[in-house]
Design a protein around this motif. Structure first.
Motif, short mmCIF file in Angstrom:
data_model
loop_
_atom_site.label_atom_id
_atom_site.label_comp_id
_atom_site.label_asym_id
_atom_site.label_seq_id
_atom_site.Cartn_x
_atom_site.Cartn_y
_atom_site.Cartn_z
N GLN A 217 -70.84 2.58 10.15
CA GLN A 217 -69.83 2.84 11.16
C GLN A 217 -69.06 1.57 11.52
OE1 GLN A 217 -72.20 4.54 14.29
NE2 GLN A 217 -72.13 6.62 13.44
N LEU A 218 -69.81 0.45 11.61
CA LEU A 218 -69.19 -0.81 12.02
C LEU A 218 -68.33 -1.43 10.92
CD1 LEU A 218 -72.19 -2.46 13.92
CD2 LEU A 218 -70.09 -1.58 14.94
N THR A 219 -68.74 -1.25 9.66
CA THR A 219 -68.07 -1.95 8.56
C THR A 219 -67.18 -1.05 7.71
OG1 THR A 219 -69.88 -1.56 6.98
CG2 THR A 219 -70.04 -3.52 8.40
N GLY A 220 -67.41 0.26 7.78
CA GLY A 220 -66.66 1.17 6.92
C GLY A 220 -67.12 1.15 5.49
N GLN A 221 -68.24 0.47 5.21
CA GLN A 221 -68.77 0.39 3.85
C GLN A 221 -70.01 1.25 3.73
OE1 GLN A 221 -69.01 -3.56 2.10
NE2 GLN A 221 -67.67 -4.39 3.68
N ASN A 222 -70.17 1.87 2.57
CA ASN A 222 -71.29 2.79 2.36
C ASN A 222 -72.45 2.15 1.61
OD1 ASN A 222 -72.26 5.47 2.83
ND2 ASN A 222 -72.04 5.87 0.63
N MET A 223 -72.15 1.28 0.64
CA MET A 223 -73.18 0.64 -0.18
C MET A 223 -73.63 -0.64 0.49
SD MET A 223 -73.27 2.79 -2.76
CE MET A 223 -74.01 1.94 -4.16
N LEU A 224 -74.65 -0.54 1.31
CA LEU A 224 -75.05 -1.68 2.13
C LEU A 224 -76.43 -2.24 1.78
CD1 LEU A 224 -73.91 -0.27 5.59
CD2 LEU A 224 -72.83 -2.11 4.32
N VAL A 225 -77.31 -1.40 1.30
CA VAL A 225 -78.72 -1.77 1.14
C VAL A 225 -79.04 -1.95 -0.34
CG1 VAL A 225 -81.09 -1.14 1.71
CG2 VAL A 225 -79.22 -0.38 3.18
N GLN A 226 -79.77 -3.04 -0.65
CA GLN A 226 -80.18 -3.30 -2.02
C GLN A 226 -81.36 -2.44 -2.44
OE1 GLN A 226 -81.08 -7.52 -2.29
NE2 GLN A 226 -79.18 -7.87 -3.44
N ASN A 227 -82.33 -2.34 -1.52
CA ASN A 227 -83.57 -1.66 -1.84
C ASN A 227 -84.28 -1.30 -0.54
OD1 ASN A 227 -85.72 -0.84 -3.71
ND2 ASN A 227 -86.89 -2.50 -2.80
N VAL A 228 -85.04 -0.21 -0.58
CA VAL A 228 -85.83 0.21 0.59
C VAL A 228 -87.29 0.33 0.16
CG1 VAL A 228 -86.19 1.98 2.36
CG2 VAL A 228 -83.88 1.49 1.53
N GLU A 229 -88.18 -0.25 0.96
CA GLU A 229 -89.62 -0.12 0.74
C GLU A 229 -90.21 0.66 1.90
OE1 GLU A 229 -91.11 -4.08 0.45
OE2 GLU A 229 -89.93 -4.59 -1.33
N LEU A 230 -91.00 1.68 1.58
CA LEU A 230 -91.63 2.51 2.61
C LEU A 230 -93.12 2.63 2.35
CD1 LEU A 230 -89.01 5.42 2.80
CD2 LEU A 230 -89.31 3.56 4.45
N MET A 231 -93.90 2.57 3.41
CA MET A 231 -95.35 2.69 3.29
C MET A 231 -95.79 4.14 3.06
SD MET A 231 -96.58 0.08 6.32
CE MET A 231 -98.33 0.19 5.90
N ARG A 232 -94.97 5.09 3.47
CA ARG A 232 -95.34 6.49 3.39
C ARG A 232 -95.60 6.91 1.95
NH1 ARG A 232 -91.07 10.22 5.73
NH2 ARG A 232 -92.36 11.77 4.71
N ALA A 233 -96.42 7.95 1.79
CA ALA A 233 -96.70 8.48 0.47
C ALA A 233 -95.45 9.09 -0.13
CB ALA A 233 -97.81 9.53 0.55
N VAL A 234 -95.41 9.20 -1.44
CA VAL A 234 -94.28 9.83 -2.11
C VAL A 234 -94.20 11.28 -1.65
CG1 VAL A 234 -93.26 10.45 -4.32
CG2 VAL A 234 -94.60 8.36 -4.12
N PRO A 235 -93.06 11.71 -1.10
CA PRO A 235 -92.95 13.10 -0.66
C PRO A 235 -93.24 14.08 -1.79
CG PRO A 235 -91.09 11.80 0.11
CD PRO A 235 -91.84 10.94 -0.85
N VAL A 236 -93.85 15.19 -1.44
CA VAL A 236 -94.22 16.19 -2.44
C VAL A 236 -92.99 16.73 -3.15
CG1 VAL A 236 -95.31 18.44 -2.80
CG2 VAL A 236 -96.31 16.83 -1.17
#
Length: 341
Positions: free
Chosen positions: A155-174
């Protein structure tokens, strides 16, 4: 561990309710199940909700929607104004790196139920969420927090591609695990050691915002005033949370912890001395509180508790525990259980 001190801002519950309503579901029964009142939340959106209550609410929501990705949906209904002065501070920053840094420093205004680290590396910056041992956190809450940060940034930048990678501790969703990569527009890795959003440093700096230094200073003062009332800015509490988050991986050192806060050992030691404490005293305090939690609230064997508290073996844990309570962990557990503690 004093669970009553862990809380999150009521605006989260309101955003969840809005997302439920937009999906055609009535949030009132779910709120009632956990003892929350929608009218009270709407009247006091900056009030606090106990983390056990909020986690129970998230659990009810996941059950009702049968949607493990519902946390991503909630981010659509969170606005910077929901976070009051912190939201205004974010809007008055000079660039997105400053937004991330401020959000990391003052995250307790939104929630003090996790340990937040802003990781500065030469070419990237990470926003990491470390759970605290014994503090119940829904995986949907972590998703919602990350998704809200990314939504704000878009919203602040008007750009969509912002994140390089996301790491999550949660299990892989079924099923439908592609929902996460679709939302974040980058690779998402599950079952990781921590939760972390990774940004390209140069890109964050380039994302200039219409900052206002005077407005930023005024809002930052309001945020600090709010957090002072919560006792969330003192170094004792910040170091305590940091230790609690990493203790199961081994005993942290003063140097390790100073690096987390981008400080020198000497500076961190001075801050703690000014508050009448030391790193060793806080480490001891965390271990003592976590030991009591595991002994009374779980069935974890004493040997495993020792390892979770960062002791090299159970004999070292036994000696420390006898110094704290003048009895062994096994005796303490048996006595308290028989007393109904």
């Amino acid at each position: 561990m004093n669970q009553s001190s862990y809380s999150t801002i009521a605006a989260w519950a309101l955003a969840i309710c809005k997302a439920l309503q937009e999906s055609g579901r009535d949030p009132l029964p779910l709120l009632q199940d956990v003892g929350l009142n929608l009218q009270e939340l709407e009247q006091q959106p900056d009030s606090r909700v106990a983390i056990a209550t909020m986690t129970a609410f998230w659990d009810r929501v996941e059950q009702a929607t049968a949607n493990p990705a519902f946390g991503l949906e909630v981010s659509r209904y969170v606005q910077p104004m929901h976070f009051r002065a912190l939201g205004l501070l974010m809007l008055s920053c000079q660039n997105m790196q400053q937004v991330i840094d401020k959000l990391g420093r003052y995250h307790a205004m939104i929630s003090n139920t996790v340990n937040i680290r802003v990781i500065h590396q030469p070419h990237r910056i990470g926003f990491a969420i470390d759970p605290l041992a014994g503090v119940p956190i829904s995986a949907l809450a972590v998703d919602g927090f990350f998704a809200t940060i990314v939504t704000f940034a878009r919203q602040l930048t008007g750009q969509n591609m912002l994140v390089q990678n996301v790491e999550l501790m949660r299990a892989v969703p079924v099923s439908a695990h592609e929902r996460w990569s679709t939302f974040f527009q980058c690779p998402v890795n599950f079952q990781q050691a921590t939760n972390c959003l990774w940004f390209e440093r140069a890109q964050l700096i380039k994302m200039a915002l219409p900052g206002d230094s005077q407005l930023a200073a005024a809002n930052e003062a309001l945020v600090e005033q709010y957090l002072q009332k919560m006792n969330a800015l003192n170094w004792h509490e910040r170091i305590k949370n940091s230790i609690q988050a990493v203790l199961e991986q081994g005993e942290p050192t003063l140097a390790d912890t100073a690096q987390v806060f981008n400080l020198s050992e000497r500076t961190l030691r001075r801050y703690l001395q000014q508050e009448g404490t030391s790193f060793r005293q806080i480490l001891e305090e965390v271990r003592r509180e976590m030991a009591v939690h595991y002994l009374l609230q779980t069935a974890v064997p004493v040997t495993d508790i020792a390892l979770r508290l960062g002791f090299s073996d159970s004999s070292n844990f036994n000696r420390a525990f006898q110094r704290w309570f003048e009895q062994t962990p096994g005796q303490y557990r048996k006595e308290k259980k028989s007393d109904g503690a």
